[in-house]
Design a protein around this motif. Structure first.
Motif, short mmCIF file in Angstrom:
data_model
loop_
_atom_site.label_atom_id
_atom_site.label_comp_id
_atom_site.label_asym_id
_atom_site.label_seq_id
_atom_site.Cartn_x
_atom_site.Cartn_y
_atom_site.Cartn_z
N SER A 111 -32.84 -70.25 16.89
CA SER A 111 -34.18 -70.77 16.60
C SER A 111 -35.07 -70.61 17.81
O SER A 111 -34.69 -70.96 18.93
CB SER A 111 -34.10 -72.25 16.23
N VAL A 112 -36.26 -70.07 17.56
CA VAL A 112 -37.21 -69.85 18.66
C VAL A 112 -38.63 -69.97 18.12
O VAL A 112 -38.90 -69.61 16.97
CB VAL A 112 -36.97 -68.46 19.32
N ASP A 113 -39.51 -70.51 18.96
CA ASP A 113 -40.92 -70.59 18.59
C ASP A 113 -41.56 -69.23 18.84
O ASP A 113 -41.49 -68.70 19.96
CB ASP A 113 -41.64 -71.66 19.42
N GLN A 114 -42.16 -68.66 17.79
CA GLN A 114 -42.78 -67.34 17.88
C GLN A 114 -44.26 -67.49 18.21
O GLN A 114 -44.87 -68.50 17.90
CB GLN A 114 -42.63 -66.59 16.55
N GLY A 115 -44.85 -66.45 18.77
CA GLY A 115 -46.26 -66.45 19.10
C GLY A 115 -47.18 -66.43 17.90
O GLY A 115 -48.37 -66.68 18.03
N PHE A 116 -46.65 -66.16 16.71
CA PHE A 116 -47.48 -66.09 15.52
C PHE A 116 -47.45 -67.39 14.71
O PHE A 116 -47.81 -67.41 13.55
CB PHE A 116 -47.14 -64.87 14.65
N GLY A 117 -47.03 -68.49 15.35
CA GLY A 117 -47.13 -69.80 14.72
C GLY A 117 -45.94 -70.30 13.95
O GLY A 117 -46.00 -71.34 13.32
N PHE A 118 -44.82 -69.60 13.97
CA PHE A 118 -43.63 -70.01 13.25
C PHE A 118 -42.47 -70.23 14.22
O PHE A 118 -42.41 -69.62 15.28
CB PHE A 118 -43.18 -68.94 12.24
N ARG A 119 -41.56 -71.11 13.84
CA ARG A 119 -40.27 -71.24 14.51
C ARG A 119 -39.28 -70.51 13.61
O ARG A 119 -39.22 -70.78 12.40
CB ARG A 119 -39.89 -72.71 14.66
N THR A 120 -38.54 -69.56 14.15
CA THR A 120 -37.68 -68.72 13.32
C THR A 120 -36.24 -68.71 13.80
O THR A 120 -35.94 -68.99 14.95
CB THR A 120 -38.17 -67.26 13.30
N ALA A 121 -35.35 -68.36 12.88
CA ALA A 121 -33.95 -68.07 13.17
C ALA A 121 -33.58 -66.88 12.29
O ALA A 121 -34.06 -66.77 11.17
CB ALA A 121 -33.05 -69.25 12.85
N GLY A 122 -32.75 -65.98 12.81
CA GLY A 122 -32.42 -64.77 12.06
C GLY A 122 -30.95 -64.65 11.75
O GLY A 122 -30.09 -65.06 12.52
N TYR A 123 -30.70 -64.07 10.59
CA TYR A 123 -29.34 -63.82 10.10
C TYR A 123 -29.25 -62.39 9.60
O TYR A 123 -30.26 -61.77 9.30
CB TYR A 123 -29.00 -64.78 8.94
N THR A 124 -28.03 -61.90 9.47
CA THR A 124 -27.79 -60.61 8.85
C THR A 124 -26.84 -60.84 7.68
O THR A 124 -25.80 -61.50 7.84
CB THR A 124 -27.16 -59.62 9.85
N ASP A 125 -27.19 -60.30 6.51
CA ASP A 125 -26.32 -60.50 5.35
C ASP A 125 -25.16 -59.50 5.40
O ASP A 125 -25.12 -58.62 6.27
CB ASP A 125 -27.12 -60.44 4.05
N PRO A 126 -24.19 -59.62 4.49
CA PRO A 126 -23.02 -58.73 4.53
C PRO A 126 -23.35 -57.24 4.40
O PRO A 126 -22.55 -56.40 4.80
CB PRO A 126 -22.18 -59.20 3.33
N LEU A 127 -24.51 -56.89 3.86
CA LEU A 127 -24.89 -55.47 3.74
C LEU A 127 -25.75 -55.00 4.92
O LEU A 127 -26.20 -53.86 4.94
CB LEU A 127 -25.64 -55.24 2.43
N GLY A 128 -26.02 -55.89 5.87
CA GLY A 128 -26.77 -55.51 7.06
C GLY A 128 -28.25 -55.78 7.00
O GLY A 128 -28.98 -55.48 7.94
N ALA A 129 -28.75 -56.34 5.89
CA ALA A 129 -30.18 -56.66 5.81
C ALA A 129 -30.47 -57.88 6.67
O ALA A 129 -29.70 -58.84 6.69
CB ALA A 129 -30.60 -56.93 4.37
N ARG A 130 -31.58 -57.83 7.39
CA ARG A 130 -31.99 -58.96 8.20
C ARG A 130 -32.67 -60.00 7.34
O ARG A 130 -33.41 -59.69 6.43
CB ARG A 130 -32.97 -58.51 9.28
N SER A 131 -32.41 -61.24 7.66
CA SER A 131 -33.04 -62.35 6.97
C SER A 131 -33.52 -63.32 8.03
O SER A 131 -32.74 -63.74 8.90
CB SER A 131 -31.99 -63.03 6.06
N SER A 132 -34.80 -63.65 7.99
CA SER A 132 -35.35 -64.64 8.91
C SER A 132 -35.84 -65.82 8.11
O SER A 132 -36.45 -65.67 7.05
CB SER A 132 -36.52 -64.05 9.71
N SER A 133 -35.57 -67.00 8.64
CA SER A 133 -36.09 -68.22 8.06
C SER A 133 -37.02 -68.83 9.07
O SER A 133 -36.78 -68.77 10.27
CB SER A 133 -34.97 -69.19 7.72
#
Length: 112
Positions: A87-109
């Motif tokens: 989890s990190v505060d981004q410069g564009f106003g969101f706090r995000t965390a990233g995951y990769t699914d079993p097929l390699g697609a990135r997912s950010s929440s």
């Protein structure tokens, strides 16, 4: 959790921007040198420029909004899923965390 963006990470932004804008007919809501987002309904389609050696940004990404990204990270950790990016505060106003699914697609929440 709500899907906010489907993101295509692309090496050449201009040809795909022209395709989705001119050929398909999507209206661009925002255009920046490395980012274009199209109005496609509740979830937007975004194009994100990726460098030739940028392993973090290639292929497909999904961007979800949540009420509390840190609570989501804790809940997923309880299920054995560790974030690819903490989890990190981004410069564009969101706090995000990233995951990769079993097929390699990135997912950010993210949350504001």
């Amino acid at each position: 959790m709500k899907l906010c963006f489907t993101i295509l990470f692309v090496r050449e932004l201009e040809p795909l921007k022209a395709f989705y804008k001119d050929a398909v007919g999507f209206r661009a809501d925002a255009e920046h040198p490395e980012w274009v987002e199209f109005d496609t309904g509740p979830a937007k389609l975004a194009l994100h420029a990726a460098g030739p050696n940028d392993l973090e940004t290639r292929g497909l990404g999904l961007f979800f909004t949540v009420d509390d990204v840190d609570a989501l990270v804790r809940r997923l950790a309880e299920r054995g899923l560790e974030p690819q990016s903490a989890s990190v505060d981004q410069g564009f106003g969101f706090r995000t965390a990233g995951y990769t699914d079993p097929l390699g697609a990135r997912s950010s929440s993210a949350c504001r």
